[in-house]
Every structure is written in C-alpha cells, then in structure tokens.
Motif scaffolding. Structure first.
Motif, PDB file in Angstrom:
ATOM      1  N   ALA A 130      49.430  43.233  38.720  1.00  0.00           N
ATOM      2  CA  ALA A 130      49.823  43.979  37.521  1.00  0.00           C
ATOM      3  C   ALA A 130      49.056  43.476  36.302  1.00  0.00           C
ATOM      4  N   ALA A 131      48.834  42.166  36.233  1.00  0.00           N
ATOM      5  CA  ALA A 131      48.095  41.598  35.103  1.00  0.00           C
ATOM      6  C   ALA A 131      46.679  42.158  35.046  1.00  0.00           C
ATOM      7  N   ARG A 132      46.035  42.292  36.199  1.00  0.00           N
ATOM      8  CA  ARG A 132      44.671  42.839  36.225  1.00  0.00           C
ATOM      9  C   ARG A 132      44.654  44.294  35.782  1.00  0.00           C
ATOM     10  N   ARG A 133      45.646  45.063  36.229  1.00  0.00           N
ATOM     11  CA  ARG A 133      45.703  46.478  35.839  1.00  0.00           C
ATOM     12  C   ARG A 133      45.936  46.621  34.334  1.00  0.00           C
ATOM     13  N   VAL A 134      46.852  45.830  33.813  1.00  0.00           N
ATOM     14  CA  VAL A 134      47.171  45.910  32.386  1.00  0.00           C
ATOM     15  C   VAL A 134      45.976  45.460  31.552  1.00  0.00           C
ATOM     16  N   LEU A 135      45.320  44.394  31.983  1.00  0.00           N
ATOM     17  CA  LEU A 135      44.155  43.892  31.251  1.00  0.00           C
ATOM     18  C   LEU A 135      43.078  44.962  31.153  1.00  0.00           C
ATOM     19  N   HIS A 136      42.880  45.699  32.226  1.00  0.00           N
ATOM     20  CA  HIS A 136      41.884  46.779  32.226  1.00  0.00           C
ATOM     21  C   HIS A 136      42.265  47.860  31.215  1.00  0.00           C
ATOM     22  N   ARG A 137      43.562  48.141  31.103  1.00  0.00           N
ATOM     23  CA  ARG A 137      44.014  49.174  30.165  1.00  0.00           C
ATOM     24  C   ARG A 137      43.900  48.705  28.716  1.00  0.00           C
ATOM     25  N   VAL A 138      44.155  47.413  28.468  1.00  0.00           N
ATOM     26  CA  VAL A 138      44.054  46.891  27.099  1.00  0.00           C
ATOM     27  C   VAL A 138      42.607  46.933  26.631  1.00  0.00           C
ATOM     28  N   GLY A 139      41.700  46.428  27.470  1.00  0.00           N
ATOM     29  CA  GLY A 139      40.270  46.580  27.218  1.00  0.00           C
ATOM     30  C   GLY A 139      39.686  45.751  26.094  1.00  0.00           C
ATOM     31  N   ASP A 140      40.437  44.817  25.513  1.00  0.00           N
ATOM     32  CA  ASP A 140      39.878  43.988  24.444  1.00  0.00           C
ATOM     33  C   ASP A 140      38.918  42.959  25.032  1.00  0.00           C
ATOM     34  N   GLY A 141      37.734  42.835  24.425  1.00  0.00           N
ATOM     35  CA  GLY A 141      36.707  41.957  24.968  1.00  0.00           C
ATOM     36  C   GLY A 141      37.132  40.508  25.071  1.00  0.00           C
ATOM     37  N   GLU A 142      37.821  39.994  24.052  1.00  0.00           N
ATOM     38  CA  GLU A 142      38.229  38.594  24.099  1.00  0.00           C
ATOM     39  C   GLU A 142      39.299  38.370  25.158  1.00  0.00           C
ATOM     40  N   LEU A 143      40.261  39.286  25.266  1.00  0.00           N
ATOM     41  CA  LEU A 143      41.308  39.127  26.269  1.00  0.00           C
ATOM     42  C   LEU A 143      40.721  39.120  27.676  1.00  0.00           C
ATOM     43  N   VAL A 144      39.744  39.974  27.907  1.00  0.00           N
ATOM     44  CA  VAL A 144      39.096  40.021  29.221  1.00  0.00           C
ATOM     45  C   VAL A 144      38.422  38.684  29.515  1.00  0.00           C
ATOM     46  N   TYR A 145      37.737  38.132  28.512  1.00  0.00           N
ATOM     47  CA  TYR A 145      37.058  36.847  28.713  1.00  0.00           C
ATOM     48  C   TYR A 145      38.061  35.726  28.959  1.00  0.00           C
ATOM     49  N   ARG A 146      39.104  35.653  28.142  1.00  0.00           N
ATOM     50  CA  ARG A 146      40.069  34.554  28.258  1.00  0.00           C
ATOM     51  C   ARG A 146      40.831  34.604  29.578  1.00  0.00           C
ATOM     52  N   ALA A 147      40.897  35.771  30.205  1.00  0.00           N
ATOM     53  CA  ALA A 147      41.636  35.908  31.461  1.00  0.00           C
ATOM     54  C   ALA A 147      40.829  35.460  32.675  1.00  0.00           C
ATOM     55  N   LYS A 148      39.545  35.198  32.491  1.00  0.00           N
ATOM     56  CA  LYS A 148      38.716  34.788  33.628  1.00  0.00           C
ATOM     57  C   LYS A 148      39.114  33.395  34.113  1.00  0.00           C
ATOM     58  N   PRO A 149      39.087  33.165  35.429  1.00  0.00           N
ATOM     59  CA  PRO A 149      39.348  31.809  35.941  1.00  0.00           C
ATOM     60  C   PRO A 149      38.344  30.819  35.361  1.00  0.00           C
ATOM     61  N   SER A 150      38.805  29.613  35.075  1.00  0.00           N
ATOM     62  CA  SER A 150      37.944  28.630  34.407  1.00  0.00           C
ATOM     63  C   SER A 150      36.772  28.185  35.266  1.00  0.00           C
ATOM     64  N   ASP A 151      36.885  28.351  36.592  1.00  0.00           N
ATOM     65  CA  ASP A 151      35.803  27.889  37.464  1.00  0.00           C
ATOM     66  C   ASP A 151      34.745  28.961  37.718  1.00  0.00           C
ATOM     67  N   VAL A 152      34.886  30.118  37.069  1.00  0.00           N
ATOM     68  CA  VAL A 152      33.910  31.198  37.234  1.00  0.00           C
ATOM     69  C   VAL A 152      32.785  31.029  36.215  1.00  0.00           C
ATOM     70  N   THR A 153      31.556  31.012  36.702  1.00  0.00           N
ATOM     71  CA  THR A 153      30.393  30.944  35.815  1.00  0.00           C
ATOM     72  C   THR A 153      29.616  32.247  35.947  1.00  0.00           C
ATOM     73  N   ASP A 154      29.615  33.040  34.891  1.00  0.00           N
ATOM     74  CA  ASP A 154      28.901  34.313  34.917  1.00  0.00           C
ATOM     75  C   ASP A 154      28.015  34.402  33.679  1.00  0.00           C
ATOM     76  N   ALA A 155      27.384  35.552  33.505  1.00  0.00           N
ATOM     77  CA  ALA A 155      26.440  35.718  32.397  1.00  0.00           C
ATOM     78  C   ALA A 155      27.116  35.512  31.044  1.00  0.00           C
ATOM     79  N   GLN A 156      28.369  35.971  30.926  1.00  0.00           N
ATOM     80  CA  GLN A 156      29.077  35.823  29.652  1.00  0.00           C
ATOM     81  C   GLN A 156      29.335  34.350  29.340  1.00  0.00           C
ATOM     82  N   ARG A 157      29.792  33.593  30.338  1.00  0.00           N
ATOM     83  CA  ARG A 157      30.049  32.164  30.116  1.00  0.00           C
ATOM     84  C   ARG A 157      28.755  31.422  29.780  1.00  0.00           C
TER      85      ARG A 157
END
Length: 552
Positions: free
Chosen positions: A304-331
């Motif tokens: 449910a958290a993933r679905r809601v996050l997609h609907r909210v769509g705020d860039g910072e919220l999406v970033y802050r929700a990422k697992p800390s051990d994930v390293t991607d282009a944004q990080r």
C-alpha cells in the motif's frame, strides 16, 4: 580514507570517537587564537586549566584521530580552552554516542564523580526551581548527571517542578541548548518514579494550546520507547487532539512498531493503515506529515505504501522512501552534490584550515552527505555534528549562496535540504533577504515555501531585528491556501524568537486572526521569566553575543 571522502576499510573516522575527534579538531582549527590550532600550544593551554588532567600533543593527536576514547572531561576542557559553551561539544557528542555507540561508550560521556562544590551547585539549582530563577544549559547538564549518578532523592513536588520546567524549556529553546535539555530529561526519567511524572507533564505539554513546539515531548518518547505511554500515543494518532502533532505521532507509532514494543491488534492495524493513507493523500497535509505517515505505512502494509507513494508523486518523498542500501543514479548525483558542497566549505572554513594533513578534511563529505540526504535518527546525529563544528560560519555563507542561486530549485530534494539546513545556521541580512524572497516566490511549490517559513523562524534570532518589522505582511499572501495558518504560526515563532512582542500583540489583539495563531501569541507572551532566560541563552548572534529577548 580516499580523497573523495569515503571511509577507508580500516578507518577510525566513522566510529563515535572518530566523529568526536573530527568535531573537536574542526573547532580547534577555527579557534580565534591561531596558536591554538597547533597541538603543542593547545596542550600548554590545556595544562593551564585548573583541576584538569594534563595530556600532551600525542594524546591530542590520538583523540582527534579517533584512536583514543573521548571522555566528558576531555570535551569540557576543550570547550573551556576554546572559549565555547560546553554544549557546543557535549550536545552533538551525546547524540552521536547514543545513535552510533555502545553502552560502554555512552558511559564514558557521563561524569561519575562530583566535587563538594558541584554538589552544592546542584543543590542551589534545585532551589532555583522554586524561585523560577534562570538555569543555563551547562547547569542542566550538571544537575541531570548528578541526579542520575547519585540517585539523590527529591520530594515529589520538586520532581514535578523539575519536569515541568525542563519540558517548557525544551519547547522554548533551540539547537544545542535544546538538545542538552532533552538529554537532561532522558537522564532523570531513568530515576525511579520520575518517568511517570514526566509522562504526565509531557502529555499536558503536548496538549497545550498555542505551544508551537508541543510535539517535542513525542520526540522524547521516541528516544525512550519503553517508557512511552503507548496507548495514549496510538489513541492520539487515531483521534488527534491537535493536527500540529501529526508528524511526531506517526513517527512515534512507527518507532513503537519497528521496535516491537507494541503490537497493534487487527482492528488497530486497519485503523492506522487508513490514517496513514488518508494523511499521505490529503492535499492539505504538510509534506513532513506525509513523509512520516508513509514511513509508518511502509511497515504496516509495504504494498500500500508503494501505491500511495506513486499517487503522491513528490520528488523528495520518492527519494526518501528508497532503501538506504540502494545506489542509483539519483543517489550518485546527490553524493556528487555533497562532495562539491564540502569542497566549497573547505575553501572558506575553518579559519586555520591549512592545518589539515595533506590540506584536506577527510570526514566532511560523509557528514555533509548524511546531513543533506540521509534519513531517520542518524541524519539528526550528522546534522548536530556539522552545525556545531568549526564549519558553522562557512556553512552560513555557503547555504545562503546556494539558496540565492536559482539552479538550486531545479531539484526539490536539494532545495528543501538546503532550506532545512538554513534554519540551523544562516545569519545576517543577506540570509534574511533570501529566506523572505523564497517564502514570497509564487514560482516555487508551496511545501518548499512553508518549510522556508519555518527556517526563518529558526534563524530569526540570528537575523537583523528590522526583518521582523514588516514580516506580518506575509499573511496577506493567499497562495499558501490551506497552509496559510501554518505559515502565520511560523511568522509568529520568528517574531517571538527575535524578541518582537509588537507583532505578537498585534496578532493577539486581531479578532479576525485564526484562533491557533492567537493562541500561539498568548503562549509566547505567557512564558515565565526562567524560561525566557533559557530562550535568551539559546539565541547567539553571528558574533557570539546574546540577544535580549522581548525587549521592545
């Protein structure tokens, strides 16, 4: 450690003693007297302190290099020689030790011996509670440590006075002064029966009409989840006595649940899930509340958290929700930004930065990265380190410059991170003008502007008084929509912390002003003298002097 600032495999930099050593060294390299930046001269200055065990340049090197254990006596004598308040070193040290250290390490930062003179001082401080006399930050540190170590018995009335006064001062102060008082309350709650008294007053403070920091008791509960009134916290989240508490109510339930100290029933889980979803999707909810509600939802129902996050769509919220051990282009991009920002800081601070071995501070990048883009309690530890370090003046200048640069706002996560840091460090006319410009910019999103209003409230004591004179005009701006009252309350807090009672009385006497705003004005104006003195002690100007509050 590599040149980019990443910890080397066997580095001591990312240990508690390593962080404290880094903090102490940055402050020594920023000393007013240049000779103190040399270990030999600093050792001589330490030796001149009465009643202090002497240690030479080799021990200074070991302490600052993180290979020797820091004790509270070391921190206090460093502060004395550098002419700093004890809290400048003690507050971040306590926080970092609790977050990243062991029980043994935490114990090393608690004094276990008190002189006869200090025992008398503690007794005098208890007497001061009855007369509403001022109690400064260092005194709260001494008194709470003494009561914890000696288990000295006090009468119930005295404990009640102490808890009530301390909770009020926690709400009124800022920065290291607030952190030390919070630590003091945590300490005395370990004494028999005091936790029950403190919880009673904490719930009362949280329900106090007009208190702009009424959520602070919930932050104490998050540090002491085993002593927290879990039933009251959950009931309050499901039926909030004040929406002002929502962010910390969500966070508190999250702490209780993740720590497995409280297990919701099926009915409670469903109700909490609904409350979390509703808060995250409510267009009128502040961004910080959405952030904490999504974190709770993630443990209750990750899908449910993933679905809601997609609907909210705020860039910072999406970033802050990422697992800390994930390293991607944004990080990677944010890490590169932090490296560039750290380079800027090293170019302008500390004063005697040339003393760094190889000309480079090898811990700064990590501290900056976690301060700007980290999450949870660990982020608060890194923030305390950075904002109390010898880089504080450089931070003020660099953050102000970044906020004045329009490219900062191309990434909402970067912009908000800078805004939050601004509230803790910026000072002077340029910073004041920049913050006011952001608040009034119709081209920026409302949430960033609201957070800037609170940054202004936090920075207000360090800004020229004239900035408060016309600040009430901001309430005429209709573009804040449903968050207009929140912005007005931030303006009121800014006025109060700057000592401008004219603004407070203007809103209080305005029958058309929203009730929460008028209640907040009444709260600030009703603070007792002892608490006002605590506020004055927690508002250093950029020159280090103290501003007289409520003086007009």
């Amino acid at each position: 450690m590599t040149r980019s600032g990443r910890p080397a495999r066997h580095s001591t930099a990312n240990t508690v003693d390593g962080y404290l050593g880094w903090l102490a060294r940055t402050l020594r390299y920023d000393a007013h007297d240049e000779h103190l930046a040399t270990a030999t001269a600093f050792a001589h200055a330490l030796a001149e302190q009465p009643g202090t065990p002497s240690f030479g340049p080799a021990m200074i090197s070991r302490l600052e290099g993180g290979t020797a254990r820091w004790r509270v006596e070391h921190l206090i004598v460093y502060a004395r020689v550098l002419g700093l308040p004890w809290s400048r070193l003690l507050a971040p040290s306590y926080k970092v030790s609790k977050l990243f250290g062991s029980r043994r390490g935490i114990a090393s930062l608690l004094r276990i011996h008190y002189t006869d003179e200090e025992e008398q001082t503690a007794a005098d401080l208890v007497d001061a509670l009855y007369g509403d006399d001022p109690i400064n930050t260092d005194s709260w540190d001494l008194l709470s440590g003494y009561l914890l170590v000696t288990r000295r018995k006090l009468g119930m009335r005295t404990w009640r006075l102490l808890c009530e006064r301390l909770l009020l001062e926690i709400c009124a102060t800022q920065g290291a002064d607030q952190d030390i008082r919070a630590e003091a309350l945590v300490r005395i709650m370990a004494v028999d029966r005091v936790a029950e008294i403190a919880n009673e007053f904490a719930i009362g403070i949280a329900s106090q009409a007009g208190n702009p920091m009424s959520f602070m008791p919930l932050k104490i509960f998050q540090r002491l989840p085993r002593k927290a009134p879990s039933d009251w916290i959950v009931r309050s989240l499901l039926d909030p006595p004040d929406r002002w508490l929502l962010r910390e109510l969500f966070t508190s339930v999250d702490v209780l649940t993740r720590g497995e100290l409280w297990e919701p029933s099926t009915k409670e889980r469903a109700a909490l899930r609904t409350a979390s979803v509703d808060a995250a999707l409510d267009a009128h909810t502040e961004m910080e509340v959405k952030r904490s509600s999504l974190r709770l939802l993630d443990i209750l129902d990750p899908a449910a958290a993933r679905r809601v996050l997609h609907r909210v769509g705020d860039g910072e919220l999406v970033y802050r929700a990422k697992p800390s051990d994930v390293t991607d282009a944004q990080r990677i991009r944010y890490r590169e930004f932090a490296e560039q920002f750290a380079t800027t800081l090293q170019e302008i601070g500390p004063k005697h930065r040339s003393k760094w071995v190889h000309g480079e501070d090898r811990v700064l990048v990590e501290v900056v990265t976690e301060t700007l883009f980290g999450s949870g309690a660990a982020q608060s530890g890194y923030t305390a380190l950075l904002t109390n370090s010898g880089y504080r003046d450089a931070l003020s200048q660099a953050v102000t410059d970044h906020l004045a640069d329009t490219t900062t706002y191309q990434d909402v996560t970067v912009a908000r991170a800078m805004v939050r840091l601004a509230g803790k460090v910026v000072s002077g006319p340029a910073a004041g003008r920049t913050l006011l410009r952001i608040i009034g910019s119709s081209r920026l999103d409302v949430d960033t502007r609201v957070q800037t209003a609170w940054a202004l409230a936090n920075a207000a004591p360090r800004l020229p008084r004239k900035f408060m004179d016309g600040i009430l005009d901001i309430r005429q701006d209709r573009s804040f929509g449903s968050q207009a009252v929140t912005v007005l309350r931030a303006i009121i807090a800014a006025s109060a912390r700057a000592g401008n009672t004219t603004n407070l009385r203007s809103v209080l006497d305005d029958d058309t002003a929203p009730s929460p705003a008028r209640q907040e004005c009444a709260w600030w104006l009703s603070l007792p003298p002892g608490v006002l003195a605590a506020m004055q002690g927690s508002t250093p100007t950029s020159t280090g002097s103290r501003r007289v509050l409520f003086g007009r």
